[in-house]
Design a protein around this motif. Structure first.
Motif, PDB file in Angstrom:
ATOM      1  N   PRO A 210       1.093   2.375  10.067  1.00 24.69           N
ATOM      2  CA  PRO A 210       1.517   3.513  10.886  1.00 24.69           C
ATOM      3  C   PRO A 210       3.022   3.538  11.167  1.00 24.69           C
ATOM      4  O   PRO A 210       3.645   4.594  11.089  1.00 24.69           O
ATOM      5  CB  PRO A 210       0.683   3.343  12.156  1.00 24.69           C
ATOM      6  CG  PRO A 210      -0.591   2.726  11.656  1.00 24.69           C
ATOM      7  CD  PRO A 210      -0.163   1.768  10.567  1.00 24.69           C
ATOM      8  N   LEU A 211       3.629   2.389  11.492  1.00 28.25           N
ATOM      9  CA  LEU A 211       5.077   2.392  11.765  1.00 28.25           C
ATOM     10  C   LEU A 211       5.914   2.427  10.476  1.00 28.25           C
ATOM     11  O   LEU A 211       7.146   2.424  10.525  1.00 28.25           O
ATOM     12  CB  LEU A 211       5.485   1.186  12.618  1.00 28.25           C
ATOM     13  CG  LEU A 211       5.195   1.269  14.121  1.00 28.25           C
ATOM     14  CD1 LEU A 211       5.623  -0.019  14.830  1.00 28.25           C
ATOM     15  CD2 LEU A 211       5.879   2.458  14.797  1.00 28.25           C
ATOM     16  N   ARG A 212       5.248   2.418   9.326  1.00 29.81           N
ATOM     17  CA  ARG A 212       5.889   2.609   8.016  1.00 29.81           C
ATOM     18  C   ARG A 212       6.911   1.539   7.662  1.00 29.81           C
ATOM     19  O   ARG A 212       7.904   1.804   6.990  1.00 29.81           O
ATOM     20  CB  ARG A 212       6.518   4.002   7.929  1.00 29.81           C
ATOM     21  CG  ARG A 212       5.446   5.066   8.087  1.00 29.81           C
ATOM     22  CD  ARG A 212       5.921   6.457   7.857  1.00 29.81           C
ATOM     23  NE  ARG A 212       4.792   7.364   8.017  1.00 29.81           N
ATOM     24  CZ  ARG A 212       4.895   8.668   7.980  1.00 29.81           C
ATOM     25  NH1 ARG A 212       6.061   9.235   7.779  1.00 29.81           N
ATOM     26  NH2 ARG A 212       3.830   9.414   8.123  1.00 29.81           N
ATOM     27  N   GLY A 244       2.329  -3.324  13.562  1.00 31.08           N
ATOM     28  CA  GLY A 244       2.857  -1.997  13.256  1.00 31.08           C
ATOM     29  C   GLY A 244       1.834  -0.878  13.342  1.00 31.08           C
ATOM     30  O   GLY A 244       1.995   0.160  12.722  1.00 31.08           O
ATOM     31  N   GLY A 245       0.791  -1.093  14.142  1.00 26.51           N
ATOM     32  CA  GLY A 245      -0.217  -0.046  14.308  1.00 26.51           C
ATOM     33  C   GLY A 245      -1.471  -0.269  13.478  1.00 26.51           C
ATOM     34  O   GLY A 245      -2.423   0.501  13.579  1.00 26.51           O
ATOM     35  N   ILE A 248      -5.771  -1.670  15.332  1.00 27.00           N
ATOM     36  CA  ILE A 248      -5.945  -1.115  16.678  1.00 27.00           C
ATOM     37  C   ILE A 248      -7.439  -1.168  16.947  1.00 27.00           C
ATOM     38  O   ILE A 248      -8.173  -0.240  16.652  1.00 27.00           O
ATOM     39  CB  ILE A 248      -5.377   0.314  16.768  1.00 27.00           C
ATOM     40  CG1 ILE A 248      -3.868   0.277  16.493  1.00 27.00           C
ATOM     41  CG2 ILE A 248      -5.680   0.948  18.122  1.00 27.00           C
ATOM     42  CD1 ILE A 248      -3.172   1.620  16.558  1.00 27.00           C
TER      43      ILE A 248
ATOM     44  N   LYS B 169      -4.454   4.380  21.977  1.00 26.11           N
ATOM     45  CA  LYS B 169      -4.701   4.146  20.554  1.00 26.11           C
ATOM     46  C   LYS B 169      -4.425   5.395  19.718  1.00 26.11           C
ATOM     47  O   LYS B 169      -3.844   5.311  18.627  1.00 26.11           O
ATOM     48  CB  LYS B 169      -6.137   3.656  20.364  1.00 26.11           C
ATOM     49  CG  LYS B 169      -6.350   2.290  20.997  1.00 26.11           C
ATOM     50  CD  LYS B 169      -7.770   1.789  20.855  1.00 26.11           C
ATOM     51  CE  LYS B 169      -7.857   0.404  21.501  1.00 26.11           C
ATOM     52  NZ  LYS B 169      -9.020  -0.346  21.015  1.00 26.11           N
ATOM     53  N   ALA B 172      -0.682   5.980  19.597  1.00 26.04           N
ATOM     54  CA  ALA B 172      -0.009   4.991  18.737  1.00 26.04           C
ATOM     55  C   ALA B 172      -0.048   5.469  17.293  1.00 26.04           C
ATOM     56  O   ALA B 172       0.948   5.404  16.567  1.00 26.04           O
ATOM     57  CB  ALA B 172      -0.680   3.625  18.871  1.00 26.04           C
ATOM     58  N   LYS B 173      -1.210   5.968  16.879  1.00 26.91           N
ATOM     59  CA  LYS B 173      -1.353   6.435  15.496  1.00 26.91           C
ATOM     60  C   LYS B 173      -0.592   7.735  15.266  1.00 26.91           C
ATOM     61  O   LYS B 173       0.067   7.912  14.248  1.00 26.91           O
ATOM     62  CB  LYS B 173      -2.834   6.596  15.150  1.00 26.91           C
ATOM     63  CG  LYS B 173      -3.511   5.237  15.033  1.00 26.91           C
ATOM     64  CD  LYS B 173      -4.952   5.286  14.599  1.00 26.91           C
ATOM     65  CE  LYS B 173      -5.404   3.844  14.289  1.00 26.91           C
ATOM     66  NZ  LYS B 173      -6.846   3.665  14.276  1.00 26.91           N
ATOM     67  N   ALA B 176       3.478   7.026  15.630  1.00 28.55           N
ATOM     68  CA  ALA B 176       4.140   5.953  14.865  1.00 28.55           C
ATOM     69  C   ALA B 176       5.175   6.469  13.864  1.00 28.55           C
ATOM     70  O   ALA B 176       6.231   5.852  13.706  1.00 28.55           O
ATOM     71  CB  ALA B 176       3.096   5.085  14.162  1.00 28.55           C
ATOM     72  N   PRO B 177       4.926   7.606  13.186  1.00 33.22           N
ATOM     73  CA  PRO B 177       5.939   8.069  12.227  1.00 33.22           C
ATOM     74  C   PRO B 177       7.302   8.354  12.864  1.00 33.22           C
ATOM     75  O   PRO B 177       8.303   8.408  12.157  1.00 33.22           O
ATOM     76  CB  PRO B 177       5.320   9.349  11.652  1.00 33.22           C
ATOM     77  CG  PRO B 177       3.850   9.181  11.838  1.00 33.22           C
ATOM     78  CD  PRO B 177       3.700   8.416  13.120  1.00 33.22           C
ATOM     79  N   ASN B 179       8.496   6.356  15.149  1.00 34.38           N
ATOM     80  CA  ASN B 179       8.923   5.066  15.703  1.00 34.38           C
ATOM     81  C   ASN B 179       8.730   5.003  17.219  1.00 34.38           C
ATOM     82  O   ASN B 179       9.512   4.389  17.935  1.00 34.38           O
ATOM     83  CB  ASN B 179      10.391   4.802  15.324  1.00 34.38           C
ATOM     84  CG  ASN B 179      10.803   3.380  15.600  1.00 34.38           C
ATOM     85  OD1 ASN B 179       9.995   2.466  15.480  1.00 34.38           O
ATOM     86  ND2 ASN B 179      12.039   3.194  16.006  1.00 34.38           N
ATOM     87  N   ILE B 180       7.679   5.673  17.675  1.00 33.86           N
ATOM     88  CA  ILE B 180       7.332   5.614  19.094  1.00 33.86           C
ATOM     89  C   ILE B 180       6.148   4.657  19.241  1.00 33.86           C
ATOM     90  O   ILE B 180       5.108   4.866  18.613  1.00 33.86           O
ATOM     91  CB  ILE B 180       6.961   7.010  19.640  1.00 33.86           C
ATOM     92  CG1 ILE B 180       8.164   7.968  19.482  1.00 33.86           C
ATOM     93  CG2 ILE B 180       6.505   6.928  21.097  1.00 33.86           C
ATOM     94  CD1 ILE B 180       7.807   9.441  19.686  1.00 33.86           C
ATOM     95  N   CYS B 181       6.340   3.590  19.991  1.00 33.32           N
ATOM     96  CA  CYS B 181       5.287   2.598  20.186  1.00 33.32           C
ATOM     97  C   CYS B 181       4.553   2.881  21.490  1.00 33.32           C
ATOM     98  O   CYS B 181       5.188   3.142  22.515  1.00 33.32           O
ATOM     99  CB  CYS B 181       5.881   1.189  20.242  1.00 33.32           C
ATOM    100  SG  CYS B 181       6.634   0.678  18.688  1.00 33.32           S
ATOM    101  N   THR B 239       2.111  -1.843  18.323  1.00 28.62           N
ATOM    102  CA  THR B 239       1.719  -0.521  18.835  1.00 28.62           C
ATOM    103  C   THR B 239       0.208  -0.358  18.785  1.00 28.62           C
ATOM    104  O   THR B 239      -0.466  -0.931  17.930  1.00 28.62           O
ATOM    105  CB  THR B 239       2.450   0.622  18.089  1.00 28.62           C
ATOM    106  OG1 THR B 239       2.258   1.841  18.827  1.00 28.62           O
ATOM    107  CG2 THR B 239       1.955   0.813  16.663  1.00 28.62           C
ATOM    108  N   GLY B 240      -0.304   0.397  19.749  1.00 26.59           N
ATOM    109  CA  GLY B 240      -1.746   0.660  19.820  1.00 26.59           C
ATOM    110  C   GLY B 240      -2.542  -0.452  20.477  1.00 26.59           C
ATOM    111  O   GLY B 240      -3.763  -0.471  20.388  1.00 26.59           O
TER     112      GLY B 240
END
Lengths: 251, 254
Positions: A210-212, A244-245, A248, B169, B172-173, B176-177, B179-181, B239-240
């Motif tokens: 997810p955080l790529r 990085g996600g 979860i 959760k 987070a998904k 994420a693109p 860059n927000i946690c 994240t998440g």
């Protein structure tokens, strides 16, 4: 966040990769480090990095799977002082399809990842109980939480580490000893780069994470340092995925 | 090592007029963040913000009810006018409830969900555009051990805090693109005014402490360290996740 000034931390498998990173970050926060590894040259290099950070280092060379040898080298580290923090990082990995796993390979993975963790805990526990304080940070893996195909024995061993974490947290809370786990996901270590190449890493990051991006060893070390310190004084029996996600999962 | 780890960041803490929220605000300010102290009671938030400024930090007090969209909009306008876009959001505002299912009125149910769940949603929705534009952000939600494992009382509280896990959760998904946690701290027993009121004072808490593996409840500051870890740069690859801080009282999912 609370520092680790004056603490003594044993980091297993600290000669390379994430273990070295944990040793460096804990030293930067003020801890002296017992650097355990099976490879002496690697351990000596990490010890030098710890000294460069201004802290004391003691090198403990042995196979973590050998409980007697480990107890002996940890005994020699007593000159540094009593161990307050144990980071059970030593681990091995082998990507092998299930039907092709030899019994010896299965046994070796469990000997290092599970029995090694058990041996290190046995070595430091009496002192922690006497002083009624201690922080254990086990290094699990998201593979042990959500599974990875072609990785049976590794996944199972890391699942076992999570079991140890929770059972110990309950058994030793009465002595104010805290036990937690970090669970690294995709982390770009030297080993990852060797196995996948940077192109492969970029591709997987884009597609699956997810955080790529991949994490770096330090991303894991910071969580280790948090759990090892007094800032996490009310946290025990818990698992922090650094992924990085990915993963979860349970709450 | 962590002096100034929030330097240059703007943090907004909801429900920061007292208890844990006030502690979170103080610790973030100590790390160099410019802190927006948000809460329902104007006097309380002003007092906390003044305390932060007196000890050398930067703080702004804004008064509003997180369950009211117009209050959220006004508070964020005030925050951005003073400090610029919010980079760290701590969704701490929450209300408790007591009593069995038959005792829960529709009104109290709506109030618990309005603050604990809708409030978290409204604040986050208002803050996200700025975080997206910056391609960086940290959102820390506060749930509860009861949201993980339930409790024989306060079903609305339990359900609302489980809802916070769901938001954590999903966000987070989704985010994420950019860059927000988005993560969550799930406190167990904490010595706060709310805790004292719930358990009939210190004696009541001391009895319950014996059932916690670590044999104690936490000081509010201990929750703030978890919040600060998840709000700071050291958790950039996390994240998440839900970080339970409960003295070992619950060791749930992996």
């Amino acid at each position: 966040m609370a520092g680790l000034e004056g603490r003594i931390a044993l980091v297993t498998g600290a000669g390379t990769g994430m273990g070295r990173s944990h040793a460096e970050v804990l030293a930067e926060r003020g801890a002296d480090i017992v650097v355990q590894d099976i490879v002496e040259d690697a351990a000596l290099e990490t010890a030098e990095l710890v000294r460069t950070a201004g802290r004391r280092a003691h090198v403990a060379v042995c196979d973590i799977a050998d409980g007697v040898a480990l107890a002996a080298v940890i005994g020699e580290a007593a000159a540094l002082g009593p161990i307050d923090v144990l980071v059970n990082n030593a681990g091995i990995h082998a990507l092998t399809p299930f039907e092709e796993i030899a019994e010896a390979e299965f046994d070796r993975i469990f000997a290092v990842n599970v029995a090694g963790t058990f041996n290190a805990m046995r070595a430091v526990l009496p002192g922690m109980k006497d002083r009624r304080r201690g922080a254990i940070v086990n290094v699990a893996s998201t593979s042990g939480q959500i599974g990875t195909p072609g990785d049976t024995h590794y996944c199972a061993s890391k699942g076992a580490v999570l079991g140890l974490t929770k059972a110990w947290a309950k058994e030793f809370a009465a002595w104010s000893i805290r036990v937690n786990a970090v669970s690294p996901g995709p982390i770009a270590t030297e080993m990852t780069v060797r196995n996948r190449g940077w192109e492969g890493i970029r591709e997987r990051a884009e597609k699956e994470i997810p955080l790529r991006r991949y994490g770096l060893p330090r991303d894991v070390s910071y969580a280790v340092a948090y759990l090892a310190g007094d800032g996490a004084g009310f946290v025990t029996g818990q698992v922090i995925p650094i992924a990085g996600g990915l993963a979860i999962v349970g709450i | 090592m962590s002096e100034g780890r929030f330097a240059g960041r703007v943090a907004l803490v909801t429900g920061a007029g007292r208890g844990m929220g006030a502690c979170h605000a103080r610790l973030l300010a100590l790390g160099g963040a410019r802190v927006v102290v948000q809460g329902r009671d104007g006097e309380s938030v002003e007092q906390i913000a003044t305390g932060i400024r007196t000890s050398g930090g930067e703080a702004l007090a804004v008064a509003g009810d997180v369950s009211r969209e117009e209050d959220v909009a006004r508070n964020l306008d005030e925050a951005e006018a003073a400090f610029g876009p919010v980079g760290i959001l701590v969704n701490n505002a929450g209300v408790a409830s007591f009593g069995g299912t038959e005792a829960v009125t529709e009104e109290s149910f709506d109030r618990v969900f309005g603050v604990n769940l809708a409030g978290t949603f409204l604040m986050t929705r208002r803050v996200v555009p700025g975080m997206k534009a910056a391609r960086a952000g940290k959102i820390v939600n506060i749930s509860s051990r009861f949201g993980q494992v339930g409790a024989p009382v306060s079903i609305d509280y339990c359900a609302s805090k489980s809802g916070v896990h769901g938001l954590t959760k999903a966000w987070a998904k989704e985010l994420a693109p950019w860059n927000i946690c988005v993560n969550c701290v799930a406190p167990g027993g904490v010595w706060t005014e709310m805790g004292l009121a719930e358990h009939g004072g210190a004696e009541g808490i001391r009895k319950i402490e014996q059932s916690v593996p670590l044999k104690r409840w936490a000081q509010p500051e201990e929750m703030s360290h978890a919040v600060a870890f998840l709000a700071g740069p050291e958790s950039d690859f996390i994240t998440g996740q839900v970080l339970p801080a409960n003295g070992g009282a619950t060791m749930a999912g992996i």
